[in-house]
Enzyme design. Structure first.
Site, mmCIF file in Angstrom:
data_model
loop_
_atom_site.group_PDB
_atom_site.id
_atom_site.type_symbol
_atom_site.label_atom_id
_atom_site.label_comp_id
_atom_site.label_asym_id
_atom_site.label_seq_id
_atom_site.Cartn_x
_atom_site.Cartn_y
_atom_site.Cartn_z
ATOM 1 N N ASN A 1 1.431 -0.951 -0.212
ATOM 2 C CA ASN A 1 -0.272 0.377 -0.019
ATOM 3 C C ASN A 1 0.886 1.081 -0.310
ATOM 4 O O ASN A 1 0.726 2.000 0.859
ATOM 5 C CB ASN A 1 -1.126 -0.242 1.010
ATOM 6 N N ASP B 1 3.429 -5.555 11.632
ATOM 7 C CA ASP B 1 2.369 -4.878 11.013
ATOM 8 C C ASP B 1 2.596 -3.270 11.263
ATOM 9 O O ASP B 1 2.153 -2.274 11.675
ATOM 10 C CB ASP B 1 1.335 -4.719 11.799
HETATM 11 O O1 DOR Z 1 -2.994 -0.211 11.153
HETATM 12 C C1 DOR Z 1 -2.748 -0.652 10.315
HETATM 13 N N1 DOR Z 1 -2.066 0.294 8.988
HETATM 14 N N2 DOR Z 1 -3.257 -1.264 9.392
HETATM 15 C C2 DOR Z 1 -3.374 -1.912 8.040
HETATM 16 O O2 DOR Z 1 -3.610 -2.452 7.983
HETATM 17 C C3 DOR Z 1 -2.595 -0.727 7.129
HETATM 18 C C4 DOR Z 1 -1.735 0.223 7.744
HETATM 19 C C5 DOR Z 1 -0.770 1.470 7.326
HETATM 20 O O3 DOR Z 1 -0.763 1.068 6.467
HETATM 21 O O4 DOR Z 1 -0.543 2.099 8.010
#
Ligand code: DOR
Length: 450
Positions: A95, A308
């Protein structure tokens, strides 16, 4: 390339089942010898008695923000944060801006990582073009490009259209790659700011029900069974998800799953502070969800621990709650949080924690040269950490460009001392070695340190 003899450490090497005191000699990018009483033959000797030496950690799930948001993180600064956390390989989510939905972007990310030289970065490709959920991406060109993409996901959101997801799974299966999902039924979670429950009612914030994750995962598991794809559930956060994965595994579905440190430690009660540092997606859940994730991790339903790592700028994280983006940084705190919150209370042994950070994620991504075994001739990707060292989490000391951790001010146990990537000592005594400072300043040229 460095010649180093690590002397007297506890070698935990899950891939070969070794857990014993051993010396490890590294030279020319490889492990040259493993055994007792090795002599240095001119190599630099580092005494690591009392510390653990193991394969470098692997994080299946990070956001490195390059291209597009280099003010928050770059491939170089994210690699440095990874190395400082003991990681020698990370999976970078797609992303970015532009989205990693083609071979050109994937190759750019992998090339930036090679240039930085601090850890291996394996870009994940988007499942759908622009993460829009409509058209499947050119999976084949991404699998075969030099970046070697092997995981596809629209992380940040789930694929809502079951027909598109089914076709994507069939396509991905043809390349024996992984379909990974951020499980979310968007119609149920739309506009949600936090977990739906007691605290969202109390605080008057719109909730995201656990059912939004459970329903999406249940649908995905049905499609994974139908298509036979290798399926990976990202950042599992609900009791229902843990149960669904447990059942699917028992029935032979090819499913693996990861859980984050924050979903293993924090509950939605944190949101009472109204501090967006606690805003994350999936959201921090109830205490029964956290407990279920801990049980799921302990019994192997949840395979790997992934951070994450989601860097965000101070300005954005300090805006009003509804406007602040979700996400937390995690690379530099993961090991210590897991030792303090998971090993110390007896949920996993230290050796099992190491397995979940090394050979297990290496097996999921089928990485060569990562995750062990630590054996003669193998690529020298190694981490040395002191499991007993206490320290205070101070985000101002992070090498990541971002500071958005909800664990600021916690005292934790377990500190990465040295990280060896491809035979080079990237982290020495807990800090990025001066050899890499130039790479970091290139990486930070597009945005000032916050
Ligand atoms: O908390 C999150 N942040 N969840 C995600 O799935 C994307 C991520 C982000 O790209 O900041």
């Amino acid at each position: 390339m460095a010649e180093i003899l690590f002397k007297g450490g506890r070698l935990i090497d899950p891939a070969s089942g070794v857990d014993t005191t051993s010396d490890v000699l590294v030279s020319g990018g490889r492990v040259i010898e493993v055994g007792s009483n090795l002599s240095s033959n001119g190599a630099e000797t580092i005494d690591i008695s009392g510390a653990v030496i193991c394969p470098g950690f692997i994080d299946l799930h990070v956001h490195l923000r390059e291209p597009g948001r280099e003010d928050e993180e770059t491939v170089a600064t994210g690699s440095a944060a990874a190395a400082r956390g003991g990681f020698t390989a990370v999976g970078a989510m797609p992303n970015t801006d532009p989205v990693c939905d083609n071979a050109a972007v994937a190759d750019k990310v992998a090339a930036a990582a090679r240039l930085a030289g601090m850890c291996e970065v394996i870009p994940a490709g988007a499942l759908t073009k622009g993460l829009e959920g409509k058209y499947i991406t050119p999976v084949g060109e991404m699998v075969t490009c030099s970046a070697g993409v092997r995981m596809f996901t629209d992380d940040g959101k789930g694929v809502q259209d079951s027909r598109i997801l089914r076709r994507a799974m069939e396509y991905i299966k043809g390349f024996d790659a992984i379909c990974a999902e951020h499980c979310d039924d968007a119609a149920l979670s739309e506009g949600g700011q936090m977990h739906e429950g007691y605290y969202s009612d109390m605080l008057g914030l719109k909730g995201m029900p656990a059912a939004a994750e459970d329903i999406a995962l249940a649908r995905d598991l049905v499609l994974a069974r139908l298509t036979g794809v290798r399926y990976h559930a990202l950042h599992v956060s609900t009791k229902g998800s843990v149960e669904l994965i447990r059942q699917a595994k028992a029935q032979g579905v090819r499913v693996t799953a990861e859980v984050t440190p924050h979903h293993l430690i924090l509950t939605d009660s944190e949101l009472q502070s109204f501090d967006p540092v606690n805003k994350v997606n999936p959201p921090l859940r109830s205490s029964s969800d956290v407990e279920a994730c801990r049980v799921g991790l302990a019994d192997g339903t949840l395979d790997a621990i992934a951070t994450d790592h989601a860097p965000h700028s101070r300005e954005e994280k300090e805006s009003e709650f509804e406007l602040a983006p979700p996400g937390m940084v995690g690379l530099e705190t993961a090991l210590a949080l897991m030792i303090t919150e998971i090993v110390d209370p007896g949920i996993l042994t230290l050796a099992e924690l190491v397995r979940r950070l090394t050979s297990v994620p290496a097996g999921i991504l089928r990485l060569a040269g990562q995750g062990g075994p630590v054996a003669e001739g193998g690529v020298a990707n190694l981490t040395v950490f002191d499991p007993a060292a206490e320290w205070l989490i101070d985000p101002e000391t992070f090498v990541s460009k971002s500071r958005n951790t909800p664990f600021k001010g916690r005292t934790v146990r377990g500190r990465v001392l040295h990280t060896v990537f491809g035979g080079n000592l990237v982290v020495r005594n807990g800090e990025i070695s001066p050899d890499y400072h130039a790479a970091l300043s290139v990486g930070t040229s597009l945005g000032a340190q916050q």
